[in-house]
Design a protein around this motif. Structure first.
Motif, short mmCIF file in Angstrom:
data_model
loop_
_atom_site.label_atom_id
_atom_site.label_comp_id
_atom_site.label_asym_id
_atom_site.label_seq_id
_atom_site.Cartn_x
_atom_site.Cartn_y
_atom_site.Cartn_z
N THR A 1 0.84 -1.21 0.00
CA THR A 1 0.00 0.00 0.00
C THR A 1 0.88 1.25 0.00
O THR A 1 0.57 2.24 -0.67
N SER B 1 -5.15 -6.79 4.14
CA SER B 1 -5.58 -5.43 3.81
C SER B 1 -4.54 -4.45 4.34
O SER B 1 -4.27 -4.43 5.54
N GLY B 2 -3.93 -3.69 3.45
CA GLY B 2 -2.87 -2.77 3.87
C GLY B 2 -1.65 -3.49 4.41
O GLY B 2 -0.84 -2.91 5.11
N ASP C 1 -5.55 0.14 -3.59
CA ASP C 1 -4.68 0.75 -2.58
C ASP C 1 -4.34 -0.26 -1.48
O ASP C 1 -3.16 -0.44 -1.13
N LEU C 2 -5.33 -0.94 -0.95
CA LEU C 2 -5.12 -1.82 0.21
C LEU C 2 -4.80 -3.26 -0.18
O LEU C 2 -4.55 -4.09 0.68
N HIS D 1 -7.86 -1.02 11.71
CA HIS D 1 -7.56 -1.59 10.40
C HIS D 1 -8.44 -2.81 10.09
O HIS D 1 -8.44 -3.29 8.96
#
Ligand code: MCA
Ligand code: AMP
Length: 501
Positions: free
Chosen positions: A248, A406-407, A438-439, A472
């Motif tokens: 990310t 994610s991220g 993005d993630l 998150h």
């Protein structure tokens, strides 16, 4: 086992900068003084928690724990009530180490607090003594570190497919072996200045990003929070030589590169750009290389195994692969029926299994889960991969669809579903991951409300998960349904969710 941080002991350059986090700078002598004094205070504890903000206090706390031979449990300072209660109940720390200005949540009320002092009183040279501990006014005497390399260094909590996170026990042996293998692969030395903005409660930011530079005798610059400007400043005029980040972060750098020659110059000037924790899309590799002439090196690791493979910096661009096994790491691909796959054809897919001195010692207090994670002395990663003809590993997916990245954070669908079901407005819940530029993946919550006429808002559900687990882990998208698709046994069929699978 010899000193974990040779640069902290006599003979090394005490004036060399060890850590710079925001306004706080510590030389190796200053770090020895602060961590030595704290090690003295925690000596003999069974385990200590560390309130792992992205600052110098966390660095001192974890170094002190290693010097004292006391396992440290890093806590996410944004952790929600339910997750914090679980981690504390599971790891039973005898104290929590925190910066003097940190406000701790009520969940920590029952745990004695020890404030980390970055500059304790005392003067004179730093030296080590063969045994026992004495700090305070006068020379700083570092404690004798444990001889046994199997003494735990860290307990890091990581999500599984179901249930709450498990504590991964990482020994001094595992941490040292993995860092030294990376040093070999990347020619990582005391001359390196590492720049990063990773959180300090996971392996990537804490083990690689803090213990890594300090073991080499080099310097760490932590940005506090990720920003394109911070990376530009520290890698450019700041003299940083290496950058560690999750995809990310590299995606955001790639987005910014088009109109930012200063960023391009800063990245081009770095010795090594390293990405890990999730796959860096080929498109982002290509954009960064086109703008800077540099290739991003990917390495593949896991909390339980520390680092397994890396692209070797001088092997040329290898977008899409995570490189070759690091020194000491055994790696094999295994078929569903348990047979070992020997093909190096870039096509035959198997589960990655690894063994070596980099492996964890077990899940804290969970012998059955530990046993289930191994096939003999091989650890089952749950990652699926192929091997290219030159030996490079190419990850192609995960065995469990209920694990979301994610991220760069691993997040179990089950823990979010349980948190959502705790909300009074939710009757049924399922959680999936879907692609996000993005993630990598974004968390999607599929919810059947108790009252379809006034369902909880998306923001309310996101805040509920953030406050209960961690920000998150909050859903980025909420979709309402009249009922979840289920099979005859009542099991939710995630593949049958509209648009999923
Ligand atoms: C937003 N926020 C909220 C809410 N909505 N807080 C509470 N309730 C809400 N409803 C806040 C957040 O607290 C945060 O505050 C801000 O909004 C943005 O948070 P977030 O959405 O998390 O940020 P992001 O922009 O999505 O973050 C991207 C990131 C981050 C910086 C790349 O994902 C990150 O740091 N990832 C690193 C993960 C990592 O280190 N993984 C290693 C594990 P504020 O604005 O104050 O910040 S894997 C590993 O260790 C293995 C071994 C390996 O291989 O590396
Ligand atoms: P964690 O359990 O949070 O430590 O995350 C470990 C997982 O992150 C691994 O099992 C992989 O699925 C993933 N991972 C780590 N590094 C990479 C990488 N370079 N490329 C793709 N996936 C990665």
């Amino acid at each position: 086992m010899s000193a974990f941080f040779p640069a902290l002991t006599a003979g090394a350059d005490p004036g060399r900068t060890a850590v710079r986090c925001g306004a706080d700078t510590l030389t190796y002598e200053g770090l020895a003084r602060a961590a030595g004094a704290l090690a003295d205070r925690i000596a003999g504890a069974e385990r200590v928690a560390v309130w792992a903000t992205s600052g110098a206090h966390t660095v001192v706390a974890v170094v002190a724990a290693l010097l004292a031979g006391v396992p440290a449990v890093p806590l996410n300072p944004r952790t929600g009530e339910r997750e914090l209660a679980h981690v504390l109940g599971d790891s039973t720390p005898s104290a929590v180490l925190a910066g003097p200005a940190d406000a701790l949540p009520a969940g920590l009320d029952g745990v004695p607090r020890i404030d980390v002092d970055l500059a304790p009183a005392g003067a004179g040279p730093v030296r080590t003594v063969p045994d026992a501990v004495r700090t305070g006014p006068g020379p700083v005497l570092l404690p004798a570190e444990p001889d046994d390399p199997e003494v735990p260094a860290l307990v890091v909590y990581t999500s599984g497919t179901t249930g709450p996170p498990k504590g991964v026990v990482l020994s001094r042996r595992a941490v040292a072996a993995s860092l030294d293998a990376l040093a070999g692969a990347w020619s990582w030395t005391a001359d390196d200045v590492l720049v990063h903005a990773l959180p300090l409660f996971h392996v990537h930011g804490l083990v690689l990003g803090v213990l890594g530079p300090l073991r080499r005798g080099g310097e760490l610059r932590h940005l506090g929070a990720f920003s394109v400007e911070g990376v530009t400043r520290e890698l450019g005029a700041g003299g940083g030589t290496m950058l560690f980040g999750v995809p990310t972060m590299y995606h955001r750098l790639a987005d910014a590169l088009a109109g930012d020659p200063a960023l391009a110059g800063a990245l081009a000037g770095a010795r090594l750009l390293v990405s890990g924790s999730a796959a860096l899309p080929v498109h982002d590799h290509e954009r960064i290389t086109a703008a800077t002439g540099r290739t991003v090196v990917e390495r593949y690791g896991m909390t339980e195994t520390l680092m397994n493979t890396s692209v070797l910096p001088d092997s040329g661009p290898r977008p899409g692969t995570v490189g070759v096994p690091l020194a000491g790491v055994g790696l094999r691909l295994v078929d569903d029926d348990g047979s070992v796959l020997g093909a190096y054809d870039g096509e035959t897919v198997g589960e990655v299994q690894v063994r070596g001195p980099n492996l964890f010692s077990g899940y804290l207090g969970r012998p059955e889960a530990t046993a289930a994670a191994f096939d003999g002395d091989w650890f089952r990663t749950g990652d699926m991969a192929v091997r290219d003809p030159d030996g490079a590993v190419r990850l192609v997916g995960r065995r469990a669809t209920d694990l979301i990245k994610s991220g760069g954070y691993k997040i179990g669908a089950g823990e979010i579903e349980n948190a959502l079901l705790d909300h009074p407005g939710v009757r049924e819940a399922a959680v999936t991951g879907e692609p996000d530029p993005d993630l990598g993946e974004r968390i999607v919550a599929w919810v059947v409300p108790v009252d379809p006429g006034s369902p909880p808002t998306d923001a309310e559900l996101a805040a509920h998960v953030a406050e209960s687990l961690a920000p998150h882990k909050r859903p980025r998208v909420v979709r309402h349904l009249d009922a979840l698709p289920r099979n005859d046994m009542g099991k939710i069929l995630k593949k049958a969710l509209p648009g999923a699978g």
